[in-house]
Design a protein around this motif. Structure first.
Motif, PDB file in Angstrom:
ATOM      1  N   PHE A 180       0.833  -1.201   0.000  1.00 53.41           N
ATOM      2  CA  PHE A 180       0.000   0.000   0.000  1.00 53.41           C
ATOM      3  C   PHE A 180       0.862   1.243   0.000  1.00 53.41           C
ATOM      4  O   PHE A 180       2.071   1.191   0.224  1.00 53.41           O
ATOM      5  N   ALA A 181       0.223   2.362  -0.268  1.00 51.56           N
ATOM      6  CA  ALA A 181       0.859   3.677  -0.160  1.00 51.56           C
ATOM      7  C   ALA A 181      -0.026   4.525   0.741  1.00 51.56           C
ATOM      8  O   ALA A 181      -1.237   4.334   0.790  1.00 51.56           O
ATOM      9  N   VAL A 182       0.594   5.461   1.458  1.00 50.27           N
ATOM     10  CA  VAL A 182      -0.166   6.459   2.204  1.00 50.27           C
ATOM     11  C   VAL A 182      -0.048   7.756   1.423  1.00 50.27           C
ATOM     12  O   VAL A 182       1.047   8.264   1.210  1.00 50.27           O
ATOM     13  N   VAL A 183      -1.193   8.245   0.957  1.00 48.10           N
ATOM     14  CA  VAL A 183      -1.235   9.481   0.180  1.00 48.10           C
ATOM     15  C   VAL A 183      -1.690  10.604   1.095  1.00 48.10           C
ATOM     16  O   VAL A 183      -2.728  10.508   1.747  1.00 48.10           O
ATOM     17  N   GLN A 184      -0.880  11.649   1.171  1.00 53.39           N
ATOM     18  CA  GLN A 184      -1.243  12.855   1.920  1.00 53.39           C
ATOM     19  C   GLN A 184      -1.863  13.839   0.943  1.00 53.39           C
ATOM     20  O   GLN A 184      -1.318  14.084  -0.134  1.00 53.39           O
ATOM     21  N   GLU A 185      -3.011  14.388   1.348  1.00 53.67           N
ATOM     22  CA  GLU A 185      -3.700  15.360   0.508  1.00 53.67           C
ATOM     23  C   GLU A 185      -3.790  16.677   1.258  1.00 53.67           C
ATOM     24  O   GLU A 185      -4.114  16.705   2.445  1.00 53.67           O
TER      25      GLU A 185
ATOM     26  N   GLY B  14      -5.543  20.308   1.539  1.00 56.98           N
ATOM     27  CA  GLY B  14      -6.740  21.046   1.130  1.00 56.98           C
ATOM     28  C   GLY B  14      -7.714  20.154   0.391  1.00 56.98           C
ATOM     29  O   GLY B  14      -7.612  18.940   0.395  1.00 56.98           O
ATOM     30  N   ARG B  15      -8.663  20.789  -0.270  1.00 62.08           N
ATOM     31  CA  ARG B  15      -9.662  20.043  -1.038  1.00 62.08           C
ATOM     32  C   ARG B  15      -9.239  20.040  -2.504  1.00 62.08           C
ATOM     33  O   ARG B  15      -9.417  21.032  -3.211  1.00 62.08           O
ATOM     34  N   CYS B  16      -8.632  18.948  -2.936  1.00 61.62           N
ATOM     35  CA  CYS B  16      -8.167  18.782  -4.323  1.00 61.62           C
ATOM     36  C   CYS B  16      -7.140  19.840  -4.718  1.00 61.62           C
ATOM     37  O   CYS B  16      -7.116  20.312  -5.858  1.00 61.62           O
ATOM     38  N   VAL B  17      -6.259  20.225  -3.778  1.00 64.63           N
ATOM     39  CA  VAL B  17      -5.239  21.232  -4.050  1.00 64.63           C
ATOM     40  C   VAL B  17      -3.915  20.584  -4.423  1.00 64.63           C
ATOM     41  O   VAL B  17      -3.305  20.918  -5.430  1.00 64.63           O
ATOM     42  N   ASN B  18      -3.461  19.628  -3.596  1.00 65.70           N
ATOM     43  CA  ASN B  18      -2.179  18.983  -3.834  1.00 65.70           C
ATOM     44  C   ASN B  18      -2.171  17.646  -3.110  1.00 65.70           C
ATOM     45  O   ASN B  18      -2.879  17.464  -2.130  1.00 65.70           O
ATOM     46  N   ALA B  19      -1.350  16.732  -3.585  1.00 63.77           N
ATOM     47  CA  ALA B  19      -1.219  15.420  -2.956  1.00 63.77           C
ATOM     48  C   ALA B  19       0.152  14.847  -3.271  1.00 63.77           C
ATOM     49  O   ALA B  19       0.765  15.204  -4.273  1.00 63.77           O
ATOM     50  N   HIS B  20       0.623  13.980  -2.395  1.00 66.69           N
ATOM     51  CA  HIS B  20       1.854  13.244  -2.669  1.00 66.69           C
ATOM     52  C   HIS B  20       1.847  11.944  -1.871  1.00 66.69           C
ATOM     53  O   HIS B  20       1.111  11.794  -0.898  1.00 66.69           O
ATOM     54  N   VAL B  21       2.698  11.017  -2.295  1.00 63.92           N
ATOM     55  CA  VAL B  21       2.842   9.747  -1.580  1.00 63.92           C
ATOM     56  C   VAL B  21       3.820   9.981  -0.444  1.00 63.92           C
ATOM     57  O   VAL B  21       4.992  10.276  -0.665  1.00 63.92           O
TER      58      VAL B  21
ATOM     59  N   GLY C  38      -4.113  21.125   7.660  1.00 66.78           N
ATOM     60  CA  GLY C  38      -4.834  20.964   6.402  1.00 66.78           C
ATOM     61  C   GLY C  38      -4.440  19.723   5.631  1.00 66.78           C
ATOM     62  O   GLY C  38      -4.701  19.609   4.436  1.00 66.78           O
ATOM     63  N   LEU C  39      -3.784  18.767   6.311  1.00 68.31           N
ATOM     64  CA  LEU C  39      -3.339  17.534   5.663  1.00 68.31           C
ATOM     65  C   LEU C  39      -4.235  16.372   6.073  1.00 68.31           C
ATOM     66  O   LEU C  39      -4.465  16.151   7.261  1.00 68.31           O
TER      67      LEU C  39
ATOM     68  N   TYR D  28       0.283  10.217   9.423  1.00 72.36           N
ATOM     69  CA  TYR D  28       0.412  11.237   8.375  1.00 72.36           C
ATOM     70  C   TYR D  28      -0.778  12.182   8.287  1.00 72.36           C
ATOM     71  O   TYR D  28      -0.773  13.109   7.491  1.00 72.36           O
ATOM     72  N   HIS D  29      -1.790  11.957   9.076  1.00 73.30           N
ATOM     73  CA  HIS D  29      -2.996  12.797   9.050  1.00 73.30           C
ATOM     74  C   HIS D  29      -2.825  13.938  10.055  1.00 73.30           C
ATOM     75  O   HIS D  29      -2.700  13.707  11.249  1.00 73.30           O
TER      76      HIS D  29
END
Length: 118
Positions: A32-37, A39-46, A87-88, A81-82
């Motif tokens: 699995f990967a943990v994706v950090q997002e 804002g609301r559809c602003v940016n994301a990364h693994v 805002g993450l 990571y939350h």
């Protein structure tokens, strides 16, 4: 001569290889990967990649610091990571293994209206 060398084979080599393959696949962790997002559809990364075993989760950070850790459950993996106050948010993405032919055909994909090149 060791004790193992004195034991008779339990089956032929081909059957024994199949048994080994079965054991490896049955005990394999889920990737699995943990994706950090942000804002609301602003940016994301693994943020991390991991392996989920029956009794634990092993993760490796994806930020170049080679931070490896073991946790007792998936909830802890996401919670690490939350950071809502920043805002993450974080979520788990279960990974499936692609064979070489599939990986080559997945060079680009479309996510909503955004085209992403791999």
């Amino acid at each position: 001569m060791s004790g193992v060398e004195q034991l008779p084979p339990v089956c032929d080599e081909a059957s024994f290889r199949v048994l080994g393959d079965y054991l490896a696949q049955r005990g394999a962790p889920r990737l699995f990967a943990v994706v950090q997002e942000y804002g609301r559809c602003v940016n994301a990364h693994v943020a991390a990649y991991g392996m989920a075993f029956e009794d634990r989760v092993v993760m490796l950070s994806n930020d170049g610091r080679d931070f490896t850790f073991t946790l007792s459950c998936m909830e802890s993996a996401v919670g690490f990571y939350h950071r809502e106050e920043d805002g993450l948010t974080a979520r788990v993405v279960w990974l499936s293994m692609l064979d070489d032919a599939e990986a080559e055909s997945e060079e680009t994909f479309t996510a909503g209206a955004v085209r992403v090149a791999a």
